[in-house]
Scaffold this active site. Structure first.
Site, mmCIF file in Angstrom:
data_model
loop_
_atom_site.group_PDB
_atom_site.id
_atom_site.type_symbol
_atom_site.label_atom_id
_atom_site.label_comp_id
_atom_site.label_asym_id
_atom_site.label_seq_id
_atom_site.Cartn_x
_atom_site.Cartn_y
_atom_site.Cartn_z
ATOM 1 N N GLU A 9 50.140 69.554 46.509
ATOM 2 C CA GLU A 9 49.315 70.355 47.420
ATOM 3 C C GLU A 9 48.450 71.262 46.548
ATOM 4 O OE1 GLU A 9 52.078 70.956 51.293
ATOM 5 O OE2 GLU A 9 53.063 71.265 49.370
ATOM 6 N N HIS A 142 42.776 64.953 34.341
ATOM 7 C CA HIS A 142 43.342 65.098 32.987
ATOM 8 C C HIS A 142 44.147 66.401 32.887
ATOM 9 C CE1 HIS A 142 42.929 64.846 28.437
ATOM 10 N NE2 HIS A 142 43.137 66.146 28.589
ATOM 11 N N GLU A 143 43.568 67.513 33.379
ATOM 12 C CA GLU A 143 44.278 68.808 33.310
ATOM 13 C C GLU A 143 45.525 68.787 34.195
ATOM 14 O OE1 GLU A 143 43.391 70.453 30.880
ATOM 15 O OE2 GLU A 143 41.421 69.523 30.642
ATOM 16 N N ASN A 215 43.569 56.610 51.698
ATOM 17 C CA ASN A 215 44.014 57.412 50.547
ATOM 18 C C ASN A 215 45.519 57.676 50.573
ATOM 19 O OD1 ASN A 215 44.244 59.334 52.549
ATOM 20 N ND2 ASN A 215 42.953 60.869 51.562
#
Length: 419
Positions: A9, A142-143, A215
């Site tokens: 979330e 990526h982070e 999704n």
């Protein structure tokens, strides 16, 4: 094997420079960020992770922290602000600061490693460094990967494209794919840290981005979402529309099989004892009927006990549970110790004081068992007391640590008969 489905979330905060970069056009900023989240979601599907945007904050009136080009300093401030401000207003698992400032030393993003679910450290900072949405989305993915325990890829790491998501340098043609190393790092993080916050599925109403059919997130207006028609594994769901097929009666439940109600009479909850009643499907509902049992006080186990809330509690079974095989119930002389009130030998405690058992109640206090050749064995813990509802004499059961007449014990005090 396939990883358990997990849900991040996510809150994204766009700083004041983002607001000015897009000329204060909130609609444009939202659309840009929704697109980023949709891409991140696609990137994470192979890891069986869904990313749900549960809040988007745009600092239109000015930054709420000091945003500087020193990424590590700004990130620390953002973490503190998240704890003292954001988390108090909105429950979430991870927060990413999207900034239009040019971060130092060619940094495009920064995030602490393996910190998912940590109140101060489940964060990242990402520079809105490109007019190509995909490049910014891959940077945020990526982070987020760092938060989920993934380190940068080394030369020995592989995916089906030249550079994978956790590559140390972002390529102009970025990859959607995680490497084999990243997958292993994520698995290790889950095993070692077992982050609890990403196990719950977000509510439809918590997801603020426009619904996207396919999704695998259940969003407002959707009855189901099982992914693309190619990957959908849910026979009840029409993947193209995210609606249930017209013939579907149910999706899940003890009395639901292949999207249809199980036929009436199929046992869905077997009787756990002779005092319990087996429940069967009705043919009209996906749920097993309410757990019902025989009336309390009905004789059971050849008159060794009386039914109590679906079980037949007798001392022998309690001794067996405490000590294993080679047990018998201790002789009456052992139970007489409960009249002393000493140590653990009592019927009740009131304000921390032991209340000794009356002579007639001794078999409702501490339980005594013979174990092998040891007489009067007992346990000092709470589970060493005789269970409620246990037969303590002919026609009598333990209730509130007193040995009372079975008809008195289970007589309804409300004037209604017991169900």
């Amino acid at each position: 094997e396939r990883l358990t489905k997990r849900y991040v979330e996510l809150v994204i905060v766009a700083d004041h420079r983002m607001f000015t970069k897009y000329n204060g056009n909130l609609k444009k900023i939202r659309k840009w960020i929704y697109q980023i989240v949709n891409t991140i979601n696609e990137i994470y599907i192979p890891l069986n992770i869904r990313v749900a945007l549960v809040r988007l904050e745009i600092w239109s009136n000015g930054d709420l922290i000091d945003v500087t080009s020193a990424a590590n300093v700004t990130l620390k401030s953002f973490g503190n602000w998240r704890v003292t401000n954001l988390l108090r207003r909105k429950s979430h698992d991870n927060a990413q600061l999207l900034t239009a400032i040019d971060l130092d030393e060619e940094t495009l993003g920064l995030a602490p490693l393996g910190t998912m679910c940590d109140p101060k450290l489940s964060i990242g900072i990402v520079q809105d460094h490109s007019p190509i949405n995909l490049l910014v989305a891959v940077t945020m993915a990526h982070e987020l990967g760092h938060n989920l325990g993934m380190v940068h890829d080394e030369n020995r790491c592989h995916c089906s494209t030249p550079a994978c998501v956790m590559c140390a340098v972002l390529r102009q043609r970025p990859s959607y794919e995680f490497s084999d190393c990243s997958l292993n790092h994520y698995r290790t993080f889950i095993i070692n840290y077992n982050p609890q916050c990403i196990l719950n599925e977000p509510l439809q109403t918590d997801i603020i981005s426009p619904p996207v059919c396919g999704n695998e997130l259940l969003e407002v207006g959707e009855e189901c979402d099982c992914g693309s028609p190619r990957t959908c594994r849910d026979p009840c769901c029409d993947a193209a529309t995210c609606k249930l097929h017209s013939w579907v009666e149910c999706e899940s439940g003890e009395c639901c099989q292949q999207c249809k109600f199980t036929s009436a009479g199929n046992v869905c909850r077997p009787a756990r004892s002779e005092c319990d009643i087996a429940e069967s499907c009705t043919g009209q509902s996906a749920d097993c009927p309410t757990d019902d049992f025989h009336r309390n006080g009905k004789p059971c186990l050849h008159n060794f006990g009386y039914c109590y809330n679906g079980n037949c509690p007798i001392m022998y079974h309690q001794c067996y549970a405490l000590w294993g095989s080679n047990v018998t119930v201790a002789p009456d002389a052992c139970f007489d110790i409960n009249q002393s009130g000493n140590n653990s030998f009592y019927c009740r405690k009131e304000n921390g004081v032991n209340i000794p058992c009356a002579q007639e109640d001794v078999k409702c206090g501490r339980l005594f068992c013979n174990v092998n050749d040891f007489l009067c064995r007992h346990k000092y813990s709470d589970d060493g007391m005789v269970d409620h509802g246990t037969k303590c004499a002919d026609g009598k059961v333990c209730k509130n640590r007193q040995c009372v007449d079975v008809t008195t014990a289970y007589k309804s005090t409300s004037g209604f008969s017991q169900i």
